[in-house]
Write an enzyme that holds these catalytic residues in place. Structure first.
Site, PDB file in Angstrom:
ATOM      1  N   THR A  66      -5.142  -1.255   9.293  1.00 17.87           N
ATOM      2  CA  THR A  66      -4.364  -0.999  10.514  1.00 17.87           C
ATOM      3  C   THR A  66      -3.816   0.434  10.636  1.00 17.87           C
ATOM      4  O   THR A  66      -2.820   0.650  11.315  1.00 17.87           O
ATOM      5  CB  THR A  66      -3.195  -2.001  10.610  1.00 17.87           C
ATOM      6  N   ASP A  81       0.867  -1.180   0.000  1.00 18.36           N
ATOM      7  CA  ASP A  81       0.000   0.000   0.000  1.00 18.36           C
ATOM      8  C   ASP A  81       0.904   1.230   0.000  1.00 18.36           C
ATOM      9  O   ASP A  81       2.132   1.095  -0.062  1.00 18.36           O
ATOM     10  CB  ASP A  81      -0.950  -0.009   1.213  1.00 18.36           C
ATOM     11  N   HIS A 112      -2.921   3.112  -4.713  1.00 16.83           N
ATOM     12  CA  HIS A 112      -2.321   2.631  -3.456  1.00 16.83           C
ATOM     13  C   HIS A 112      -0.905   2.114  -3.721  1.00 16.83           C
ATOM     14  O   HIS A 112      -0.492   1.082  -3.193  1.00 16.83           O
ATOM     15  CB  HIS A 112      -3.178   1.533  -2.812  1.00 16.83           C
ATOM     16  N   GLU A 168      -9.902   2.637  -4.910  1.00 14.93           N
ATOM     17  CA  GLU A 168      -9.568   4.035  -4.625  1.00 14.93           C
ATOM     18  C   GLU A 168      -8.393   4.573  -5.446  1.00 14.93           C
ATOM     19  O   GLU A 168      -7.524   5.259  -4.899  1.00 14.93           O
ATOM     20  CB  GLU A 168      -9.233   4.184  -3.128  1.00 14.93           C
TER      21      GLU A 168
HETATM   22  C1  TNX Z   1     -10.734   1.913   2.427  1.00  9.28           C
HETATM   23  S1  TNX Z   1     -11.518  -0.910   1.806  1.00  9.28           S
HETATM   24  C2  TNX Z   1      -9.656   1.228   1.929  1.00  9.28           C
HETATM   25  C3  TNX Z   1      -8.436   1.079   2.733  1.00  9.28           C
HETATM   26  C4  TNX Z   1      -8.555   1.829   4.037  1.00  9.28           C
HETATM   27  C5  TNX Z   1      -9.925   1.588   4.613  1.00  9.28           C
HETATM   28  C6  TNX Z   1     -10.161   2.165   5.957  1.00  9.28           C
HETATM   29  C7  TNX Z   1     -10.549  -0.564   0.693  1.00  9.28           C
HETATM   30  C8  TNX Z   1     -10.614  -1.429  -0.447  1.00  9.28           C
HETATM   31  N1  TNX Z   1      -9.728   0.510   0.771  1.00  9.28           N
HETATM   32  O1  TNX Z   1      -7.323   1.509   1.983  1.00  9.28           O
HETATM   33  O2  TNX Z   1      -7.572   1.366   4.901  1.00  9.28           O
HETATM   34  O3  TNX Z   1     -10.876   2.155   3.722  1.00  9.28           O
HETATM   35  O4  TNX Z   1     -11.386   1.688   6.499  1.00  9.28           O
END
Ligand code: TNX
Length: 544
Positions: free
Chosen positions: A483, A205, A278, A341
């Site tokens: 985390t 990440d 990410h 994301e």
């Molecule tokens: C969304 S769930 C994210 C993570 C974050 C999380 C925090 C997802 C696929 N992506 O990168 O840690 O929310 O709740």
């Protein structure tokens, strides 16, 4: 009333009475067996088995290669209960015995098992070693919590059991905070105890790249370390930092050991390598993989980074080489490629990327992401692996062989199942164990949200809107443990326990057998095991 009518009416009343008393029996039984997840069926046997140091574990020599390893697990539990390990024998006739065996006639599936406890013996049998292992896990919960009495009486019972879903998952983000290999093993033990079988290991990440890639040592030399970390909540301004270097990664050797450890517990590991977003830690190590090309740090704050991979052929070569090593380490079917994301701003403002979109005849950045993921999909497919990604991979068109992990509610999962793709349900509302589980004012700092035990328990991963054949695409359910705010194994335990027990029952138990009031009673026994195992479970989650 004629005689016949009278007779029929009486028969009807007797039938109703019988049905009701039957139901009462199962109810009273359900209160009696303190097993989580609740088995499909169990019946008391009016007997006790006396477990002591003269008891033997019996397996047939021809099954040693399948079941031999399981005697170790069984003995670890026994030594806890009676302070002695049992002799493993192939003889059929000692005084008392625990028989582990394969039985192809059972018809309970590879993970299903039959457990019978009588005065004479204990039988744990299944069509496959998986089921015998789960039978042992159930047996564990029938043993007293207290350690080392020389003699233990175990109540007689007969259980037939099998899971509802094939994917019973738990995830762990080791990028935001690195967790040592020893803890990963404990985590796998915790999963096995709850009959969870899929560990989703979030290895990369923005805040850290955690898997050694021999071809690119810089990924971990640079990408596994950040020089400081945010203190307090991300939304608190101005941001404050701890000034401490944080990081770590898993070597191939450590990963192989963890994969073996998981395998012995019938857990498949699904490794996740995030793309195209990410990706800041990877881009920190190799700026040429990014869009801007400029130097950037491994991210020190939470939230979503704008750094995203570019779409050069050299970047695909890099990713293929990375996946090649990932594939060589993880024997499971699935590879998770993230996909969530991915902010498209850098793609939108780059001339080069815009030209590529035009050249490929695509409409927008979503379609570019879809094109990106399809290339990875065909690479993984050609290596006999299945791609799974977060539900954003639906945007711009789903890759042909993709499985969808539905996290932004169930919408993505429903869409994917309707179009014939497999799905794992993990909606934030029910499955995000980084959310608060009790009154935030009294809890350690968390990301936000509110997900009490009862809500996890009540989740049904099959949306009512799906037809029976569409519902077959729901492989199962998974809880996610991000985390950002969990910087130690003890904090992870706090967020995972006791909610792990609820998700386990969601994943295993038939919804018709689920009962919150009954679960509340059983969780009390479970927490006494947690205490005994020194697990830092949340007590506040148990207050209603
Ligand atoms: C969304 S769930 C994210 C993570 C974050 C999380 C925090 C997802 C696929 N992506 O990168 O840690 O929310 O709740």
């Amino acid at each position: 009333m004629t005689h016949l009518a009278y007779f029929i009416k009486s028969l009807f009343i007797i039938l109703i009475f019988l049905l009701l008393s039957c139901q009462r029996q199962t109810e009273s039984f359900m209160n009696h067996i303190n097993v989580i997840p609740l088995p499909v069926s169990s019946n008391e046997v009016n007997d006790h088995f006396n477990l002591n140091n003269r008891t033997q574990i019996v397996i047939s020599p021809s099954e040693t290669k399948y079941l031999g390893n399981l005697t170790k697990f069984l003995n670890d539990l026994v030594v806890n209960a009676i302070g002695a390990r049992l002799e493993v024998s192939s003889e059929k006739n000692p005084d008392t015995q625990i028989i582990l065996r394969l039985n192809k006639q059972l018809d309970l599936g590879d993970e299903g098992y039959h457990l019978l406890i009588t005065k004479k013996h204990i039988i744990i049998e299944s069509e496959a070693p998986n089921g015998v292992f789960y039978g042992i896990q159930t047996f564990r919960q029938l043993l007293p919590v207290e350690k080392s009495q020389s003699n233990v009486l175990i109540s007689g019972v007969e259980i037939y059991d099998y899971p509802r879903f094939v994917w019973r998952g738990l995830h762990l983000d080791v990028s935001r905070h690195f967790m040592p290999p020893e803890f990963i093993k404990k985590y796998l033990d915790y999963m096995a105890m709850h009959k969870l079988n899929t560990f989703h290991w979030h290895l990369t990440d923005d805040q850290g790249w955690r898997i050694e890639i021999k071809k690119y040592p810089k990924l971990t030399e640079v990408g596994a370390w950040r020089d400081k970390t945010l203190v307090g909540h991300y939304r608190d301004q101005p941001h404050q930092f701890d000034g401490t270097r944080h990081g770590g990664f898993y070597s191939h050797e450590e990963i192989r050991k963890i994969v073996d450890y998981a395998g012995e517990r019938f857990i498949t590991i699904v490794p996740e390598i995030e793309l195209p977003g990410h990706a800041q830690a990877a881009i920190a190590a190799f700026p040429e993989l990014g869009v801007t090309g400029g130097p950037i740090n491994v991210r020190r704050i939470w939230g979503i980074s704008p750094y995203i991979f570019n779409v050069e052929e050299t970047t695909f070569d890099f990713l293929k080489n990375v996946f090649q090593e990932v594939i060589s380490l993880f024997p499971g079917d699935f590879i998770h490629i993230g996909g969530d994301e991915a902010i498209k701003e850098q793609w939108e403002t780059s001339d080069k990327i815009q030209k590529k979109i035009e050249k490929l005849g695509l409409n927008d950045e979503h379609e570019l992401q879809s094109w990106f993921i399809q290339r990875i999909d065909s690479f993984l497919t050609s290596h006999n692996k299945r791609l799974i990604g977060w539900d954003e991979i639906l945007e711009g068109g789903l890759a042909p062989n993709a499985t969808v992990m539905s996290w932004r509610g169930e919408k993505g999962g429903i869409e994917a199942a309707k179009s014939g793709h497999d799905v794992v349900m993990t909606p934030t509302e029910y499955c995000y164990f980084d959310y608060y589980q009790a009154n935030p004012a009294d809890e350690p700092l968390a990301i936000g949200g509110f997900l009490p035990l009862k809500k996890v328990y009540e989740y049904d991963p099959i949306p009512k809107i799906l037809s029976e054949s569409e519902a077959e695409h729901i492989l199962g359910v998974q809880a996610n443990v991000w985390t950002e705010y969990l910087n130690s194994p003890k904090k992870v335990e706090y967020m995972v326990f006791p909610r792990i027990a609820a998700i386990a029952e969601v994943a295993w138990t038939d919804p018709g057998n689920k009962d919150w009031e009954d679960f509340k009673k059983r969780i009390k026994f479970m927490t006494s095991y947690y205490s005994e195992m020194d697990i830092n479970f949340s007590r506040s989650a148990l207050l209603e």
